[in-house]
Design a protein around this motif. Sequence first.
Motif, PDB file in Angstrom:
ATOM      1  N   GLU A  20     -13.352  45.799   9.551  1.00 55.31           N
ATOM      2  CA  GLU A  20     -14.463  46.198   8.693  1.00 55.31           C
ATOM      3  C   GLU A  20     -15.427  45.039   8.472  1.00 55.31           C
ATOM      4  N   MET A  21     -14.890  43.851   8.261  1.00 55.47           N
ATOM      5  CA  MET A  21     -15.751  42.672   8.089  1.00 55.47           C
ATOM      6  C   MET A  21     -16.585  42.432   9.340  1.00 55.47           C
ATOM      7  N   GLN A  22     -15.967  42.504  10.517  1.00 53.47           N
ATOM      8  CA  GLN A  22     -16.690  42.306  11.771  1.00 53.47           C
ATOM      9  C   GLN A  22     -17.799  43.338  11.925  1.00 53.47           C
ATOM     10  N   PHE A  23     -17.516  44.589  11.574  1.00 50.20           N
ATOM     11  CA  PHE A  23     -18.518  45.648  11.666  1.00 50.20           C
ATOM     12  C   PHE A  23     -19.706  45.348  10.752  1.00 50.20           C
ATOM     13  N   ARG A  24     -19.417  44.956   9.526  1.00 48.59           N
ATOM     14  CA  ARG A  24     -20.493  44.662   8.571  1.00 48.59           C
ATOM     15  C   ARG A  24     -21.322  43.459   9.006  1.00 48.59           C
ATOM     16  N   ILE A  25     -20.663  42.429   9.511  1.00 43.01           N
ATOM     17  CA  ILE A  25     -21.386  41.244   9.984  1.00 43.01           C
ATOM     18  C   ILE A  25     -22.267  41.615  11.165  1.00 43.01           C
ATOM     19  N   GLN A  26     -21.745  42.402  12.079  1.00 50.84           N
ATOM     20  CA  GLN A  26     -22.520  42.794  13.252  1.00 50.84           C
ATOM     21  C   GLN A  26     -23.706  43.670  12.861  1.00 50.84           C
ATOM     22  N   ALA A  27     -23.521  44.577  11.923  1.00 46.32           N
ATOM     23  CA  ALA A  27     -24.623  45.420  11.457  1.00 46.32           C
ATOM     24  C   ALA A  27     -25.699  44.568  10.783  1.00 46.32           C
ATOM     25  N   ARG A  28     -25.273  43.600   9.981  1.00 47.15           N
ATOM     26  CA  ARG A  28     -26.244  42.702   9.334  1.00 47.15           C
ATOM     27  C   ARG A  28     -26.973  41.880  10.387  1.00 47.15           C
ATOM     28  N   GLN A  96     -26.365  35.951  14.376  1.00 46.94           N
ATOM     29  CA  GLN A  96     -24.923  36.124  14.141  1.00 46.94           C
ATOM     30  C   GLN A  96     -24.425  35.085  13.146  1.00 46.94           C
ATOM     31  N   VAL A  97     -24.844  33.834  13.338  1.00 46.49           N
ATOM     32  CA  VAL A  97     -24.434  32.754  12.438  1.00 46.49           C
ATOM     33  C   VAL A  97     -24.966  33.013  11.031  1.00 46.49           C
ATOM     34  N   ILE A  98     -26.224  33.407  10.944  1.00 49.06           N
ATOM     35  CA  ILE A  98     -26.841  33.671   9.638  1.00 49.06           C
ATOM     36  C   ILE A  98     -26.137  34.842   8.942  1.00 49.06           C
ATOM     37  N   ALA A  99     -25.873  35.910   9.683  1.00 48.64           N
ATOM     38  CA  ALA A  99     -25.211  37.087   9.099  1.00 48.64           C
ATOM     39  C   ALA A  99     -23.818  36.740   8.602  1.00 48.64           C
ATOM     40  N   ARG A 100     -23.071  35.973   9.382  1.00 47.66           N
ATOM     41  CA  ARG A 100     -21.725  35.576   8.973  1.00 47.66           C
ATOM     42  C   ARG A 100     -21.793  34.728   7.701  1.00 47.66           C
TER      43      ARG A 100
END
Length: 107
Positions: A20-28, A96-100
């Motif tokens: 779920e965390m990976q999905f949210r980070i990728q969507a962001r 990706q870095v910013i979203a994470r």
Amino acid sequence: MTTFDDREKAFENMFAHDQEMQFRIQARRNRLLGEWAAAKMGLTPEETDAYAKAVVQADFEEAGDEDVIRKLMGDMTQAGIDIDEAGVRAALDEQQVIARRMFIEAQ
């Protein structure tokens, strides 16, 4: 046997949480990438919001990032923006870095 069952359930929960965390980070990341591309194309704030949502939706077409890259390359080329695939991939990595970071700071 309950100790084993408890451990198995804990690992399943941890896996689900990580997914779920990976999905949210990728969507962001995809939303940020859409906003980046919209700024390059000179879109209005309303158009930027709609475009960022479209980029997030594009990621559901197939597994991986190729669908998002294809969308951005097509849209930016059509808008007359001179960018290559390497430039889009670099922006994808930056976002990706910013979203994470945003996701971690929010917790």
